[in-house]
Design an enzyme around this catalytic site. Structure first.
Site, PDB file in Angstrom:
ATOM      1  CB  THR A 196      55.973 -14.378  11.328  1.00 18.46           C
ATOM      2  OG1 THR A 196      56.537 -15.689  11.348  1.00 18.46           O
ATOM      3  CG2 THR A 196      56.363 -13.619  12.585  1.00 18.46           C
TER       4      THR A 196
ATOM      5  CD  GLU B 276      45.517 -18.205  21.727  1.00 16.11           C
ATOM      6  OE1 GLU B 276      45.975 -19.188  21.132  1.00 16.11           O
ATOM      7  OE2 GLU B 276      45.773 -17.030  21.417  1.00 16.11           O
TER       8      GLU B 276
ATOM      9  CG  HIS C  66      41.800 -21.004  13.403  1.00 20.13           C
ATOM     10  ND1 HIS C  66      40.652 -20.458  13.917  1.00 20.13           N
ATOM     11  CD2 HIS C  66      42.794 -20.625  14.242  1.00 20.13           C
ATOM     12  CE1 HIS C  66      40.940 -19.781  15.020  1.00 20.13           C
ATOM     13  NE2 HIS C  66      42.249 -19.869  15.246  1.00 20.13           N
TER      14      HIS C  66
ATOM     15  NE  ARG D  23      43.842 -23.109  16.925  1.00 15.87           N
ATOM     16  CZ  ARG D  23      44.896 -22.382  16.707  1.00 15.87           C
ATOM     17  NH1 ARG D  23      45.706 -22.678  15.708  1.00 15.87           N
ATOM     18  NH2 ARG D  23      45.166 -21.355  17.462  1.00 15.87           N
TER      19      ARG D  23
ATOM     20  CG  HIS E  70      45.416 -21.571  11.189  1.00 16.32           C
ATOM     21  ND1 HIS E  70      45.424 -20.221  10.897  1.00 16.32           N
ATOM     22  CD2 HIS E  70      46.006 -21.694  12.408  1.00 16.32           C
ATOM     23  CE1 HIS E  70      45.979 -19.556  11.905  1.00 16.32           C
ATOM     24  NE2 HIS E  70      46.358 -20.425  12.819  1.00 16.32           N
TER      25      HIS E  70
ATOM     26  NE  ARG F 129      50.232 -24.362  14.999  1.00 19.54           N
ATOM     27  CZ  ARG F 129      49.650 -23.193  15.298  1.00 19.54           C
ATOM     28  NH1 ARG F 129      49.826 -22.641  16.493  1.00 19.54           N
ATOM     29  NH2 ARG F 129      48.910 -22.578  14.405  1.00 19.54           N
TER      30      ARG F 129
END
Ligand code: FAD
Ligand code: SIN
Length: 525
Positions: free
Chosen positions: A42, A113, A230, A276, A336, A371
């Site tokens: 985080t 994004e 990533h 990604r 990632h 994700r």
């Protein structure tokens, strides 16, 4: 020293802190965190937190983008919870003092994004996680009834009468302090496992401890073959693989090959802003085709704006002698995020009564096989809050939203006890995982990795009862989570989302519209 509390929380990232806010208002909380409290994934989160709060947005659009990125494997009930409840929890963050960037008219500034249909990402420059963590930490501490044990590592779950009754911990580099905390509910909020790969954007705390703890206790784990790589980590030999946020591409940064050509369109219709996994594989293919590295370029953008909007990325580049706005920045994929984890229902209940999980360690199925960018902070926020609700109720087991998918329960654990010195050290494990279980996988490599890691786990044996140095616990987690990832990746004979097999390059919905779920034969259940 032994303690008793109403609730134990393991981890001080967004999921643990969001749960702590509610639980500390309703009972005594002990929060364990194995490093400084701010040291978490985080704390490094850059791009932001996605939520359908913009005037042109709607939870249904966020739902559609999340499910598309998940490549046929999202648990849709979990996605509905995420996108419908997300805006409320994000607004609550602003009430609690999170300072998201604002446009000149005072409205929250939303970034674009990859694979998001609209601008949807709230951010605080490119240090969003740190800002959210700061505000949650202050809010949780104001709640009062919370004891924080820093530099204290959870090393085993206490299981009695087939339920989780607390946690065993050690502190100090040599494991010199040790004890137990007994509680009516325990939350795993231990984050991810990127450190199991040699090349990762994750900080050193991300060793998959929660998966290891849950596995040893007999709770089920799911979807561990799905790891997100990533596409744009800094790629300078000898320098850390610092993340260069996807928001850079959202604001116009371009991926270029060594000849200065844009190349992702050759492999992906959506080009630089494809999901990604696809951009990462496009990079691998271009590097293989040209034999040269690839670059991120912001040279066509206004330099002052670039440095002001992306101070974290700017500083990371400066540290290796590059100017983010003026130089071509060498980039490449790095591990990632782990989509899989400890299986939970929509309220964070694991299959072990009394044990809950939220955030990156958990698998609600919300991300499916891949994700969507900036959905992870949102996941920790929403499901951390929901786990806190469930933890106040009677302990009961949960499982992934029932009836939605066909899960395969495959028991099996070859590590019955210690048989000798560990066969692999940490650098060897991380290199093996990168080479054989990384972005492009293939059956023989996966078999080799799974069998080496199985042997290493057998050599390490069960959790040690006495003082044990920190690096031994770290190794145990890395071996366990690496082995589980390799084994699941070997089992899934198709390619989907973050899992790509060169020997099975197509998605196979007939055989694999299902999640791989496993639990330890030696667990308590
Ligand atoms: P974490 O934040 O990782 O917290 C885990 C906590 O558990 C830590 O405090 C750790 O010390 C503690 N812990 C672990 N094991 C133990 C143990 N055995 N005993 C005691 N304590 C333990 N996601 C987004 O949505 N948007 C972004 O912009 C974004 N950017 C990212 C950038 C980077 C560089 C990285 C690495 C990730 C990024 N992500 C982003 C992903 C996201 O940050 C994480 O998935 C998310 O923050 C995880 O939160 P968490 O609370 O589950 O775990
Ligand atoms: C990034 O800023 O590119 C990371 C965002 C994420 O992991 O969701």
């Amino acid at each position: 020293m032994n303690r008793r509390a109403d609730f134990v929380i393991i981890g001080s990232g967004i999921a643990g802190l969001r749960a702590a806010v509610d639980l500390a208002a309703r009972g005594d909380v002990v929060l364990l965190t194995k490093a400084d409290p701010t040291e978490s994934n985080t704390g490094y989160a850059q791009g932001g937190i996605a939520a359908a709060v913009g005037p042109d947005d709607h939870p249904d659009l966020h739902f559609a983008d999340t499910v598309a990125a998940g490549d046929g494997l999202c648990v849709e009930a979990a996605v509905r919870v995420l996108v419908d409840e997300g805006p409320r929890y994000v607004r609550e963050l602003t009430e609690w003092g999170v300072r998201f960037d604002r446009a000149p008219d005072g409205a929250i500034a939303l970034a674009r994004e990859a694979a998001h249909a609209v601008r949807r990402v709230l951010h605080a420059a490119d240090a969003t996680g740190r800002e959210i963590g700061r505000a949650l930490w202050e809010k949780a501490r104001r709640g009062g009834r919370i004891e924080v044990l820093n530099h204290t590592r959870a090393v085993a779950l206490l299981v009695e009468d087939s339920a989780c009754a607390g946690v065993r911990y050690v502190g100090g580099d040599a494991g010199e302090t040790a004890g137990e905390v007994r509680a009516r509910a325990v939350l795993l909020a231990t984050g991810g496992a990127g450190q199991v790969f040699s090349d990762t954007t994750n900080p050193t705390i991300a060793t998959g401890d929660g998966v290891c703890l849950a596995w040893d206790a007999g709770a089920r784990v799911a979807d561990l073959e799905f790891v997100q790589f990533h596409p744009t980590a800094l790629n300078v030999p000898g320098a850390p693989r610092v993340l260069l946020s996807e928001a850079l591409r959202g604001e116009g940064a371009r991926l270029l090959n060594a000849a200065g050509e844009r190349f992702t369109g050759r492999y992906e219709p959506a080009g630089d802003l494809a999901p990604r996994d696809r951009v990462s594989r496009a990079i691998v293919r271009e590097v293989a085709r040209t034999g040269q590295p690839v670059f991120l370029s912001l040279q066509h953008l206004d330099a002052a704006t670039v440095h002001a909007r992306f101070p974290t990325a700017s500083a990371a580049c400066r540290a290796v002698g590059l100017d983010l706005a003026r130089d071509r920045i060498p980039v490449g994929p790095a591990a990632h995020y782990v989509m899989g984890g400890v299986e939970t229902d929509l309220w964070g209940r694991t299959t072990l009564p009394g044990l809950f999980a939220a955030g990156e360690v958990a698998c609600t199925g919300v991300h499916g096989a891949n994700r969507l960018a900036s959905n992870s902070l949102l996941e920790g926020l929403v499901f951390g809050a929901r786990a806190a609700v469930a933890m106040q109720q009677a302990p009961q087991a949960g499982a992934l939203a029932a009836g939605v998918r066909d899960w395969t329960d495959v028991p099996g654990d070859t590590s019955a006890g210690p048989t000798g010195p560990p066969a692999l050290d940490e650098p060897a494990i991380r290199r093996l995982m990168w080479d054989a279980v990384g972005l492009v996988r293939e059956g023989r490599g996966l078999e080799r990795a799974a069998s080496a890691l199985s042997a290493a786990r057998a050599a390490l044996g069960g959790p040690a009862p006495g003082p044990t140095p920190d690096q031994d616990w770290r190794l145990r987690s890395l071996v366990t989570v690496g082995w589980l990832i390799a084994r699941a990746a070997l089992r899934r004979t198709e390619s989907r989302g973050g899992h790509f097999r060169s020997d099975f390059p197509e998605r196979d919905d007939v055989h694999w519209s299902a999640h791989i779920v496993e639990r330890s034969r030696h667990g308590s259940l």
